[in-house]
Write a protein that holds these residues in place. Sequence first.
Motif, PDB file in Angstrom:
ATOM      1  N   GLY A  32       0.814  -1.213   0.000  1.00 49.82           N
ATOM      2  CA  GLY A  32       0.000   0.000   0.000  1.00 49.82           C
ATOM      3  C   GLY A  32       0.846   1.260   0.000  1.00 49.82           C
ATOM      4  O   GLY A  32       0.611   2.192  -0.780  1.00 49.82           O
ATOM      5  N   LEU A  33       1.871   1.290   0.868  1.00 54.83           N
ATOM      6  CA  LEU A  33       2.736   2.468   0.914  1.00 54.83           C
ATOM      7  C   LEU A  33       3.544   2.612  -0.366  1.00 54.83           C
ATOM      8  O   LEU A  33       3.796   3.729  -0.841  1.00 54.83           O
ATOM      9  CB  LEU A  33       3.677   2.372   2.114  1.00 54.83           C
ATOM     10  N   ALA A  34       3.991   1.498  -0.948  1.00 56.62           N
ATOM     11  CA  ALA A  34       4.756   1.560  -2.200  1.00 56.62           C
ATOM     12  C   ALA A  34       3.923   2.161  -3.320  1.00 56.62           C
ATOM     13  O   ALA A  34       4.425   2.970  -4.125  1.00 56.62           O
ATOM     14  CB  ALA A  34       5.242   0.164  -2.593  1.00 56.62           C
ATOM     15  N   ILE A  35       2.643   1.792  -3.375  1.00 59.51           N
ATOM     16  CA  ILE A  35       1.752   2.385  -4.380  1.00 59.51           C
ATOM     17  C   ILE A  35       1.644   3.883  -4.165  1.00 59.51           C
ATOM     18  O   ILE A  35       1.744   4.681  -5.104  1.00 59.51           O
ATOM     19  CB  ILE A  35       0.365   1.716  -4.327  1.00 59.51           C
ATOM     20  N   GLY A  36       1.445   4.292  -2.895  1.00 62.63           N
ATOM     21  CA  GLY A  36       1.319   5.719  -2.605  1.00 62.63           C
ATOM     22  C   GLY A  36       2.587   6.482  -2.915  1.00 62.63           C
ATOM     23  O   GLY A  36       2.554   7.541  -3.560  1.00 62.63           O
ATOM     24  N   ILE A  37       3.749   5.982  -2.471  1.00 65.57           N
ATOM     25  CA  ILE A  37       5.024   6.672  -2.714  1.00 65.57           C
ATOM     26  C   ILE A  37       5.355   6.676  -4.190  1.00 65.57           C
ATOM     27  O   ILE A  37       5.784   7.694  -4.755  1.00 65.57           O
ATOM     28  CB  ILE A  37       6.147   6.007  -1.896  1.00 65.57           C
ATOM     29  N   GLY A  38       5.177   5.530  -4.874  1.00 65.04           N
ATOM     30  CA  GLY A  38       5.506   5.443  -6.299  1.00 65.04           C
ATOM     31  C   GLY A  38       4.642   6.350  -7.143  1.00 65.04           C
ATOM     32  O   GLY A  38       5.147   7.076  -8.017  1.00 65.04           O
ATOM     33  N   THR A  40       2.980   9.029  -6.163  1.00 67.47           N
ATOM     34  CA  THR A  40       3.282  10.427  -5.856  1.00 67.47           C
ATOM     35  C   THR A  40       4.578  10.870  -6.512  1.00 67.47           C
ATOM     36  O   THR A  40       4.673  11.985  -7.049  1.00 67.47           O
ATOM     37  CB  THR A  40       3.366  10.625  -4.323  1.00 67.47           C
ATOM     38  N   THR A  41       5.592  10.004  -6.488  1.00 67.41           N
ATOM     39  CA  THR A  41       6.871  10.343  -7.121  1.00 67.41           C
ATOM     40  C   THR A  41       6.706  10.531  -8.622  1.00 67.41           C
ATOM     41  O   THR A  41       7.249  11.476  -9.212  1.00 67.41           O
ATOM     42  CB  THR A  41       7.910   9.244  -6.830  1.00 67.41           C
ATOM     43  N   ALA A  42       5.955   9.625  -9.262  1.00 63.05           N
ATOM     44  CA  ALA A  42       5.761   9.730 -10.716  1.00 63.05           C
ATOM     45  C   ALA A  42       5.032  11.004 -11.088  1.00 63.05           C
ATOM     46  O   ALA A  42       5.437  11.721 -12.017  1.00 63.05           O
ATOM     47  CB  ALA A  42       4.995   8.504 -11.231  1.00 63.05           C
ATOM     48  N   VAL A  43       3.961  11.311 -10.377  1.00 63.86           N
ATOM     49  CA  VAL A  43       3.199  12.522 -10.699  1.00 63.86           C
ATOM     50  C   VAL A  43       4.014  13.767 -10.379  1.00 63.86           C
ATOM     51  O   VAL A  43       3.960  14.761 -11.109  1.00 63.86           O
ATOM     52  CB  VAL A  43       1.855  12.525  -9.935  1.00 63.86           C
ATOM     53  N   PHE A  44       4.818  13.718  -9.302  1.00 67.41           N
ATOM     54  CA  PHE A  44       5.642  14.884  -8.985  1.00 67.41           C
ATOM     55  C   PHE A  44       6.670  15.151 -10.081  1.00 67.41           C
ATOM     56  O   PHE A  44       7.026  16.308 -10.330  1.00 67.41           O
ATOM     57  CB  PHE A  44       6.363  14.697  -7.646  1.00 67.41           C
ATOM     58  N   SER A  45       7.147  14.115 -10.739  1.00 66.97           N
ATOM     59  CA  SER A  45       8.109  14.328 -11.820  1.00 66.97           C
ATOM     60  C   SER A  45       7.488  15.158 -12.943  1.00 66.97           C
ATOM     61  O   SER A  45       8.162  16.000 -13.551  1.00 66.97           O
ATOM     62  CB  SER A  45       8.603  12.981 -12.368  1.00 66.97           C
ATOM     63  N   VAL A  46       6.187  14.937 -13.220  1.00 59.70           N
ATOM     64  CA  VAL A  46       5.490  15.750 -14.218  1.00 59.70           C
ATOM     65  C   VAL A  46       5.189  17.133 -13.643  1.00 59.70           C
ATOM     66  O   VAL A  46       5.346  18.154 -14.316  1.00 59.70           O
ATOM     67  CB  VAL A  46       4.181  15.051 -14.660  1.00 59.70           C
ATOM     68  N   LEU A 280      -3.719  12.540  -1.974  1.00 53.42           N
ATOM     69  CA  LEU A 280      -4.838  11.896  -1.279  1.00 53.42           C
ATOM     70  C   LEU A 280      -4.643  10.378  -1.241  1.00 53.42           C
ATOM     71  O   LEU A 280      -4.923   9.732  -0.230  1.00 53.42           O
ATOM     72  CB  LEU A 280      -6.157  12.241  -1.950  1.00 53.42           C
ATOM     73  N   VAL A 281      -4.157   9.819  -2.362  1.00 55.72           N
ATOM     74  CA  VAL A 281      -3.878   8.380  -2.386  1.00 55.72           C
ATOM     75  C   VAL A 281      -2.814   8.032  -1.355  1.00 55.72           C
ATOM     76  O   VAL A 281      -2.911   7.022  -0.638  1.00 55.72           O
ATOM     77  CB  VAL A 281      -3.429   7.944  -3.801  1.00 55.72           C
ATOM     78  N   LEU A 282      -1.781   8.870  -1.256  1.00 58.36           N
ATOM     79  CA  LEU A 282      -0.737   8.626  -0.261  1.00 58.36           C
ATOM     80  C   LEU A 282      -1.316   8.677   1.150  1.00 58.36           C
ATOM     81  O   LEU A 282      -0.948   7.862   2.009  1.00 58.36           O
ATOM     82  CB  LEU A 282       0.376   9.664  -0.420  1.00 58.36           C
ATOM     83  N   GLY A 338      10.569   1.771  -8.145  1.00 60.43           N
ATOM     84  CA  GLY A 338      10.268   0.964  -9.330  1.00 60.43           C
ATOM     85  C   GLY A 338       8.899   1.280  -9.896  1.00 60.43           C
ATOM     86  O   GLY A 338       8.727   1.389 -11.115  1.00 60.43           O
ATOM     87  N   ILE A 339       7.909   1.451  -9.001  1.00 57.68           N
ATOM     88  CA  ILE A 339       6.561   1.827  -9.449  1.00 57.68           C
ATOM     89  C   ILE A 339       6.594   3.207 -10.093  1.00 57.68           C
ATOM     90  O   ILE A 339       5.928   3.457 -11.109  1.00 57.68           O
ATOM     91  CB  ILE A 339       5.580   1.794  -8.267  1.00 57.68           C
ATOM     92  N   ALA A 340       7.371   4.131  -9.524  1.00 59.21           N
ATOM     93  CA  ALA A 340       7.463   5.485 -10.073  1.00 59.21           C
ATOM     94  C   ALA A 340       8.044   5.469 -11.478  1.00 59.21           C
ATOM     95  O   ALA A 340       7.550   6.167 -12.377  1.00 59.21           O
ATOM     96  CB  ALA A 340       8.319   6.363  -9.162  1.00 59.21           C
ATOM     97  N   GLN A 341       9.101   4.673 -11.684  1.00 61.25           N
ATOM     98  CA  GLN A 341       9.702   4.606 -13.021  1.00 61.25           C
ATOM     99  C   GLN A 341       8.704   4.055 -14.031  1.00 61.25           C
ATOM    100  O   GLN A 341       8.578   4.571 -15.153  1.00 61.25           O
ATOM    101  CB  GLN A 341      10.958   3.728 -12.993  1.00 61.25           C
TER     102      GLN A 341
END
Length: 782
Positions: A32-38, A40-46, A280-282, A338-341
Amino acid sequence: MTPADLRRPTHMIRWLRPLLRRPAFTLPAIAGLAIGIGATTAVFSVFSTMMLQSMGVRDTSRVAAVWLTDPAHGQQQVELSYSDWRALSKAFDIALASSVNLDFPLTFNGLPEHVDSTTVTGNFFEVLGVTPLAGRFLNSSDDQPGAPARIVLSYGLWRSRFGGDYSVIGRQFQSGNSPVTVIGIARPEFDFPRDVQVWTALKPSWPDVEKNAELGVFRSVARVGSMVGATASANVALRQSDAIRPPGTPKLNPSVIPILTEIYGSARPAVLILMVAVLLVLCVACANAANLMLARFAERKQEIAIRSALGAGRRQLIRLLLSESAVIAVAAGVVGLGIAQAGIVLLRWYAPPELPGMDQVSLNGMVLAVSVGLTALTVLLFGAGPAFVSTRPPRTQSPRAVRPWLIAGEVALSVMLVVTAGLLVRSFSKLSAIDPGFNPERVLTFRLTTQLPDRPAWQSLYTQVLERVRALPGVESAGAVLIRPLSGAVGWDTKYTIEEGETNPNGNFEVISPAYFHAMRIRMLAGRDFDASDNEQSVKTVIINESTANRHWPHGNAVGHRLRLGSGPKAPSLTVVGVVEDVRYHEWEAARPDFYVPLMQRALFRSDFVVKTHGDPWALAAAVRRAVFETDKTQPVSNVTTMDSLVERTLARARMSALSLASLAGCGMLLAVIGIYGLLSYAVEQRTREIGIRTALGATRGNVARVIVSEVLWYAGGGFLAGAGAAVLAASVTQSLLFQVTPADPLTYLATALIMAAIASLACAVPAWRAASIDPAAALRS
């Protein structure tokens, strides 16, 4: 165990052992936390690309795009003329660029090719405050009639055509029959106007531009003191120039738009909403992990009591419990990268091709720093609270009392996500249902921009190309049009006058061949199509669209009436010979006035072609290129695509927003299901003895299930109401992204209620069944 044991450094392996022994707790928490962190990281890159970077523009808060508007006729984006530029130059430092990308011929290795270019005034790069990667940019000395033709290359063209060779600076190339010299290379982050590969100076390209000073074919950028002050100054300058405008010209107002808003358009608010949604997902993931931690710490009450009895202080116990949370957060952070990438790859794949900066999105230093910060933040969000609650004295509130409130919070946040995603999905559905006025299926399209000297040569080339293309096997019909539909927000616009009435700006001007309407399946509503008789010796004719006919001749047939295209008495008078349905040439959401004139009367130096095929249009692309080559070996074909692709590209931004938010809403709902399921499973485990007693005293399975589920459903229902109320308030932020859907759309809220009821029922089903199936004798023995 002594207090000294607790103060010794705790090794990672000692923290991991108890977690590895409980995979039912550890894996859901990490996942669950990996989904939230990944996510958030991916969207923050955009987000960092579109909100925090400047594309190389200096001091973006003082740089704006300037357009004109015509409120009397509902036109929100009117192109500037050279005379408008001269008037606005009295208000601030302003530069011009062609409003659409132009085909620019360049010869590479002996082969002619067209690249996308824009023509700019000499102060264009100075106004933006950008610096070159190498060489220099165009300046005022380059923007003089008769000056040598000099060009600036985009970073992408320099890499793809010249292999990143810096020696290209100073070299000459052939552009048609004229030499041009490369003087500079733009930086990779600079991409304005979008997809431009070559920048050229205005006056060497168009020496008599001042003789056509009223022709509106430009966009502009300006360096201003403030956006509000710039609008007022521009308005004063335009009012001073109104006196020299032709009689009947509508009053135009300035529209000053921050440069980053101009570049990214609706993508900026969409990314901002996406960033809020992923946070919010995080939060949902942290609430879910906190629930699991509370269950985990509750199981360890005896251990915690023993440690406390042996002398461990509350601070030491909290540090011990937080260490386990930190291990989970670090593991989730590693998986989250890994999820973020993967998320970045998906976002770049789904992103619209015209969205600037997406090729720069990556896990750079700033993004990695944010990911590390998110990992540390999650320790506080999901670890600190449970640790403090679990180490309180027994007389205070128990973890069991806190967990339902976390479930309510999860449900509320999930409802906000689902409502926002639902609104965007509904909006996208309505956008997709719009009839563009043509049938894009099985239509191949390409462009020819000629270096031939005059109109007879252009007409001859286009006619011969159409004849050869129509003769190809697999071709159903073919036609030519000045600018094909969905080529951009601006095109070849024209002012028009209806039978000595006032001048109306911003009609869409198209030059078409016979059979263009047939190839595009555009319906003729009245009158006739053009044919071979509509030539330079015949009466000048025009075909208009349905909206124009209804606006100016609402009570009769428009056929036979006359109008002028252009402003002033010298504008040619044309006879309306037909009316066709509205076509979305520029804005997908609305149609403009459309005016079609015959190719054999008004051919121009460029034209798009549309080819209706019997099968896959891409299968005929090579044959079409050969047909053009056989007609004129020096004529390159450019912008080859299909009309289906152009439609997809037009809807891509709305689709990306809807899909991204729907995916995040799905993550939120999944985490809510896990949270509710975990809470009920824990409740069943903790209340096994109570359930056995209830069953032994005569409680039915239904009674037992209802007791277990009712408390959670009350909290989940409260969470739904809170989330729905917050969604109503927050949904107004998405108003600019919605089409024919209100932020309080009742169908969306009804669907959200049904979805949340379904997932709550799904999450409750298994724990309720387990509770109802407990053997009372076994429960009492336990």
